[in-house]
Design an enzyme around this catalytic site. Structure first.
Site, PDB file in Angstrom:
ATOM      1  N   GLY A  55       0.841  -1.194   0.000  1.00 61.46           N
ATOM      2  CA  GLY A  55       0.000   0.000   0.000  1.00 61.46           C
ATOM      3  C   GLY A  55       0.876   1.243   0.000  1.00 61.46           C
ATOM      4  N   CYS A  82       5.249  -6.150   1.523  1.00 62.50           N
ATOM      5  CA  CYS A  82       5.612  -4.730   1.525  1.00 62.50           C
ATOM      6  C   CYS A  82       4.935  -3.981   2.690  1.00 62.50           C
ATOM      7  CB  CYS A  82       5.286  -4.114   0.159  1.00 62.50           C
ATOM      8  SG  CYS A  82       6.082  -2.523  -0.066  1.00 62.50           S
ATOM      9  N   TYR A  83       3.922  -3.172   2.439  1.00 62.87           N
ATOM     10  CA  TYR A  83       3.251  -2.494   3.555  1.00 62.87           C
ATOM     11  C   TYR A  83       2.744  -3.530   4.564  1.00 62.87           C
ATOM     12  CZ  TYR A  83       0.124   0.478   6.246  1.00 62.87           C
ATOM     13  OH  TYR A  83      -0.487   1.143   7.275  1.00 62.87           O
ATOM     14  N   HIS A 169       7.711  -7.644  -3.955  1.00 60.16           N
ATOM     15  CA  HIS A 169       6.389  -8.011  -4.489  1.00 60.16           C
ATOM     16  C   HIS A 169       6.444  -9.327  -5.275  1.00 60.16           C
ATOM     17  CE1 HIS A 169       4.091  -4.397  -3.461  1.00 60.16           C
ATOM     18  NE2 HIS A 169       5.265  -3.797  -3.533  1.00 60.16           N
ATOM     19  N   GLU A 171       4.045 -10.984  -6.399  1.00 64.03           N
ATOM     20  CA  GLU A 171       2.903 -11.139  -7.303  1.00 64.03           C
ATOM     21  C   GLU A 171       3.133 -10.559  -8.698  1.00 64.03           C
ATOM     22  OE1 GLU A 171       3.277  -9.124  -4.797  1.00 64.03           O
ATOM     23  OE2 GLU A 171       2.074  -7.308  -4.888  1.00 64.03           O
ATOM     24  N   SER A 223     -26.878  -9.339 -23.491  1.00 64.99           N
ATOM     25  CA  SER A 223     -26.365  -8.318 -24.410  1.00 64.99           C
ATOM     26  C   SER A 223     -25.700  -8.983 -25.600  1.00 64.99           C
ATOM     27  CB  SER A 223     -25.341  -7.462 -23.679  1.00 64.99           C
ATOM     28  OG  SER A 223     -24.178  -8.238 -23.425  1.00 64.99           O
ATOM     29  N   ASP A 227     -20.085 -11.875 -20.646  1.00 65.81           N
ATOM     30  CA  ASP A 227     -20.510 -11.953 -19.239  1.00 65.81           C
ATOM     31  C   ASP A 227     -21.978 -12.325 -19.082  1.00 65.81           C
ATOM     32  OD1 ASP A 227     -17.989 -10.982 -19.101  1.00 65.81           O
ATOM     33  OD2 ASP A 227     -18.580  -8.941 -18.567  1.00 65.81           O
ATOM     34  N   LYS A 372     -12.347 -11.745 -15.779  1.00 66.40           N
ATOM     35  CA  LYS A 372     -12.823 -12.006 -17.146  1.00 66.40           C
ATOM     36  C   LYS A 372     -12.301 -13.343 -17.730  1.00 66.40           C
ATOM     37  CE  LYS A 372     -14.843  -9.931 -20.765  1.00 66.40           C
ATOM     38  NZ  LYS A 372     -16.049  -9.107 -20.672  1.00 66.40           N
TER      39      LYS A 372
END
Ligand code: XMP
Length: 516
Positions: A55, A82-83, A169, A171, A223, A227, A372
């Site tokens: 953060g 990290c944070y 990090h 990730e 639509s 999704d 997604k």
């Protein structure tokens, strides 16, 4: 079977969603919650492990995120990033200092204890991504350092309390072996089973929908996009004929789309679809309108009116409608609960449709836990055709925001033809799936041309193709010259009314993807 869950607490890092993705890629479910969430809510999820994200704050900031330190005493394994590391050190009695040198970017980390569970199978020197100003000065009792970088402590552990933390990090893809570290945490430390597969998701979602809905009746607005189609197919699998889908032709769909969506979903997948051709109603609303925001608002309002009419009719036939399916995805859920400030509205109404207010239906959002690409995986497992699952995003107000100036039936027809050529050529060049969006725009600019011996005076089409991760930012795609050449030549030769084609080479920002 209960779903094993890793809870990620979001302290505001731009990488928080990536942590969730890295875990889900291992077939382990994870959710992101704001760091301020009440402890009871975390406990209710019965988490297998907890991750504290990075953060932008310092633990000493007056406005540092106010997370409950009780999260460190839940008894489940914790990984701070990290944070997250600073939070642990600060709240367990250590000291966090402002680092003499900010560390940002690539760095090398020396692992000091390769027997540490977090580092199983990793080399002694790790390439990592750092992004921090503060660092741990003094460790709390019971903690020990297990890795260092040139400028700071890089990892700590307290095996007894089951708490680990890294300054870098894991990730991000700039930490090439970061996924291995995350796997060590979720499998070796938390003991995850890795059974969160599409099949598991489908089974548990279908059962949950069946339980919630009972004998109630459900409607769903289709639509034609990924999704809403996947959401409808999931609900259909759960409750069959208790679901009625409403698919509205708003007059600004792509060429043949009204027919092809019905064919795909009704004939191939057996959905019960009420298809409403309301083109005339919409085009009447759009007559004389040139302002982009007014177009969006008129289409949005008309959509709700048409949807409402149909839903009322269905309610009369079925004895009442109780539920509405929406294709909300996880990024929308996180966005609306994140610790970041609100962002400015550039274009209103990004989701045309929504709940007809007076109906007050209860919501079913079967995809609200998914990203997604996960929705596509689920769709594949449900046996849905690739031409639905691979479809590029298409805006709710459709071709109306790609026809600059007034939307008339003639202009819609022109753009439908040009658009179909763009999509067909991009597909035949094998580029459709690697491009975020590719389409034509009709400009109200007339220019002189020559065809055979005839002078022409006709409209201009702009071709747009962009690469993007999420639609928030985008780069224009350098389409191969051959593809551009075929698109241009086909549009000018085949679409009577367009005699000039230009290529849009604007990225976002400062441009937007759509022209309106
Ligand atoms: P922009 O043009 O804002 O588009 O760069 C970003 C993404 O959003 C889509 N878009 C819309 N989607 N209703 C929608 O449902 C809208 O009014 C709308 N406007 C833009 C656009 O296609 C792109 O994917």
């Amino acid at each position: 079977m209960a779903t094993q869950t890793i809870v990620i607490l979001d302290f505001g890092s731009q990488y928080t969603q990536l942590i969730a993705r890295r875990i889900r890629e291992q077939n382990v479910f994870s959710v992101v919650l704001p760091c301020t969430v009440p402890l009871a809510e975390i406990k209710a999820l019965n988490p297998l492990g907890l991750i504290l994200s990075g953060g932008p704050s310092s633990v000493y900031d007056a406005d540092a995120p106010a997370a409950d330190p009780g999260i460190l005493a839940l008894g489940v394994p914790v990984l701070g990033i990290c944070y997250g590391l600073h939070f642990i050190v600060h709240h367990m009695g250590g000291k966090v200092l402002s680092a003499p040198k900010r560390e940002y970017g690539h760095a090398e980390v020396q692992i000091e204890d390769s027997t540490a569970k977090l580092f199983a199978g990793l080399p002694e020197v790790l390439q990592v991504w750092m992004s921090h100003g503060d660092e741990a000065g003094q460790l709390p009792a019971g903690f020990r350092r297990i890795a260092v970088s040139a400028n700071a402590l890089a990892a700590i552990e307290n095996v007894e309390r089951r708490i680990w933390a890294v300054q870098f990090h894991p990730e991000v893809h700039h930490t090439p072996l970061g996924s291995k570290l995350i796997k060590n945490f979720i499998f070796n430390i938390c003991g995850a089973a890795g059974d969160w597969t599409p099949a598991h998701f489908i089974e548990s979602t279908v059962n949950a929908i069946r339980d919630r809905v009972g004998k109630g009746h459900v409607i769903c607005g289709l639509s034609g996009g990924v999704d809403s189609s996947v959401a409808a197919v999931l609900v259909h699998k759960a409750i069959g004929s208790q679901l009625t889908c409403i698919f509205v032709n708003n007059g600004v769909l792509r060429k043949n789309e009204f027919a092809s969506v019905q064919k795909n979903l009704r004939e191939k997948l057996g959905l019960n679809i009420v298809a409403v051709d309301a083109s005339e109603r919409f085009l009447a609303q759009l007559a004389g309108v040139t302002d982009p925001e007014t177009k969006r608002k008129r289409i949005g309002a008309e959509f709700i009116a048409v949807f409402d009419d149909e839903a009322t009719r269905i309610a009369e036939q079925t004895g009442g409608v109780d539920w509405l399916v929406q294709g909300t995805l996880y990024p929308d859920v996180i966005e609306s609960s994140s610790v970041k400030g609100p962002s400015q509205t550039i274009k209103s109404h990004h989701n045309v449709g929504g709940l007809p207010l007076e109906m007050r239906l209860k919501l079913i959002e079967p995809l609200r836990d998914l990203f997604k690409d996960e929705v596509r995986r689920i769709g594949r497992d449900l046996g849905m055709p690739e031409d639905i699952l691979g479809r590029q995003p298409f805006p709710g107000p459709g071709l109306a925001v790609r026809i600059l100036g007034e939307v008339t039936p003639e202009r819609v027809a022109l753009l439908q033809e040009a658009d179909e050529i763009v999509v067909a050529e991009i597909k035949s060049a094998g580029l459709y799936n690697s491009i975020w969006q590719s389409f034509a725009v009709l400009l109200p600019v007339m220019s002189v041309g020559v065809m055979g011996d005839q002078r022409t005076y006709a409209y201009t089409a702009a071709v747009r193709a962009v690469h993007s991760e999420d639609g928030m930012t985008a780069d224009w795609t350098p389409l191969p010259y051959e593809v551009l050449k075929r698109i241009s030549s086909r549009i000018v030769n085949e679409v009577r009314g367009i005699n000039r084609v230009v290529y849009d080479i604007t990225s976002k920002p400062p441009g937007t993807i759509e022209w309106e």
